[in-house]
Design an enzyme around this catalytic site. Structure first.
Site, short mmCIF file in Angstrom:
data_model
loop_
_atom_site.label_atom_id
_atom_site.label_comp_id
_atom_site.label_asym_id
_atom_site.label_seq_id
_atom_site.Cartn_x
_atom_site.Cartn_y
_atom_site.Cartn_z
N ASP A 123 -6.98 1.24 -26.08
CA ASP A 123 -7.47 1.18 -24.70
C ASP A 123 -7.47 2.58 -24.09
O ASP A 123 -6.54 3.35 -24.31
CB ASP A 123 -6.55 0.27 -23.87
CG ASP A 123 -7.01 -1.18 -23.95
OD1 ASP A 123 -6.37 -2.05 -23.34
OD2 ASP A 123 -8.03 -1.41 -24.62
N PRO A 170 0.82 -1.22 0.00
CA PRO A 170 0.00 0.00 0.00
C PRO A 170 0.85 1.27 0.00
O PRO A 170 0.38 2.35 -0.29
CB PRO A 170 -0.81 -0.10 1.31
CG PRO A 170 -0.64 -1.48 1.79
CD PRO A 170 0.67 -1.96 1.25
N GLU A 184 -0.04 -8.24 8.09
CA GLU A 184 0.00 -6.78 8.19
C GLU A 184 1.14 -6.21 7.37
O GLU A 184 1.49 -5.05 7.49
CB GLU A 184 0.14 -6.37 9.66
CG GLU A 184 -1.08 -6.68 10.51
CD GLU A 184 -2.36 -6.14 9.89
OE1 GLU A 184 -3.25 -6.94 9.56
OE2 GLU A 184 -2.45 -4.91 9.71
N1 LIG Z 1 -2.52 -1.10 -3.49
C1 LIG Z 1 -2.47 -2.00 -2.43
C2 LIG Z 1 -1.50 -3.00 -2.18
C3 LIG Z 1 -1.87 -3.62 -1.01
C4 LIG Z 1 -1.17 -4.68 -0.29
C5 LIG Z 1 -0.04 -5.28 -0.83
C6 LIG Z 1 0.66 -6.23 -0.12
C7 LIG Z 1 0.23 -6.59 1.16
C8 LIG Z 1 0.74 -7.46 2.16
C9 LIG Z 1 -0.13 -7.41 3.24
N2 LIG Z 1 -1.13 -6.55 2.93
C10 LIG Z 1 -2.24 -6.25 3.83
C11 LIG Z 1 -1.97 -5.03 4.66
C12 LIG Z 1 -2.88 -4.71 5.64
C13 LIG Z 1 -2.65 -3.59 6.41
C14 LIG Z 1 -1.55 -2.82 6.20
C15 LIG Z 1 -0.68 -3.19 5.21
N3 LIG Z 1 -0.89 -4.31 4.44
C16 LIG Z 1 -0.93 -6.01 1.68
C17 LIG Z 1 -1.65 -5.06 0.96
N4 LIG Z 1 -3.00 -3.03 -0.58
N5 LIG Z 1 -3.35 -2.05 -1.45
#
Ligand SMILES: Nc1cc(-c2ccc3ccn(Cc4ccccn4)c3c2)[nH]n1
Length: 238
Positions: A168, A88, A116
């Site tokens: 696209d 994220p 997490e």
């Molecule tokens: N654009 C995106 C990418 C992701 C993503 C990618 C990899 C992981 C590995 C774990 N989590 C869950 C999580 C929950 C709470 C805080 C951090 N991460 C991911 C989420 N979320 N949104």
């Protein structure tokens, strides 16, 4: 183009890539996808991949060792590859970045975490950290599939219709025009007359007006660097 995906849920990736454009591209040999289960790179009998976070806090964090072992295993063939961590916190993934990945990388490793998140030290072994949008998913797998799907569509020959990738939306800097197909009249909902006219010039102009109208309504942020002709059409809409 070769994609190597590191994940604890390989079936998520394996199931999706069998279908549609991706499935055809795999069968044509235009793209190769190899999925690795991070649990196969653990050293304990329980195949443990996560542990409690140092400093406390909710949830679990994925340990560095399985990622490190998997990355070293891939690098053993000494072939060049771009290592991308999904998160994220990464740089925003856009069509432009998809184009860049397609043009610059023969092989990409997509690293998918869960829980997490993953131990920060994994980032010492990756080239890019990428987010697909401002929302939090449950893991990196969906983000990895978004990247694979959007990059493969750009590979010449992948779609079987060269125009599709070029036409696209987002490639042109605005959203797509509305699409219609049979029947002409569905419960009184009619196809716009212009699309039945056979007048290709009129149809092209109608489509451009509709695309600009949709973009102005839903994604005005995309309306940059318009041609003078598109700017003229846009001004008529305002
Ligand atoms: N654009 C995106 C990418 C992701 C993503 C990618 C990899 C992981 C590995 C774990 N989590 C869950 C999580 C929950 C709470 C805080 C951090 N991460 C991911 C989420 N979320 N949104």
């Amino acid at each position: 183009m070769k994609f190597e995906v590191l994940t604890i849920f390989p079936e998520i990736i394996e199931c999706y890539i069998k279908h549609g454009v991706l499935g055809k591209a795999l069968n044509k040999g235009i793209v190769e996808v190899k999925v690795y289960n991070l649990r196969d790179f653990t050293s304990d009998k329980h195949k443990k991949v996560d542990d409690y976070p140092y400093g406390g806090g909710a949830g679990m964090v994925m340990q560095i060792e399985p990622f490190y072992n998997a990355i070293m295993h891939l690098k053993a063939d000494e072939k060049p590859r771009k290592l991308v961590l999904l998160s994220p916190q990464g740089r925003k993934f856009t069509q432009k970045l998809a184009q860049k990945f397609m043009e610059e990388s023969k092989a990409m490793v997509l690293i998918c975490g869960r829980y997490e998140g993953i131990d920060e030290r994994v980032k010492a072994f990756v080239d890019e950290e990428v987010s697909i949008g401002d929302y939090v998913l449950s893991g990196g797998e969906l983000a990895a599939l978004v990247i694979i799907d959007s990059v493969v569509r750009l590979i010449p020959g992948a779609l079987g219709d060269e125009l599709s990738a070029v036409e696209d939306s987002f490639m042109k800097g605005f959203l797509d025009y509305p699409h219609y197909t049979r029947p002409e009249d569905f419960k009184g909902m009619k196809v716009p007359e212009v699309l039945l006219s056979g007048d290709h010039k009129k149809i092209a102009l109608w489509r451009k007006r509709q695309a600009l109208k949709n973009t102005l309504k839903n994604r005005p942020d995309l309306l940059k660097n318009l041609s003078p002709e598109d700017m003229r059409i846009l001004k008529e809409l305002c």
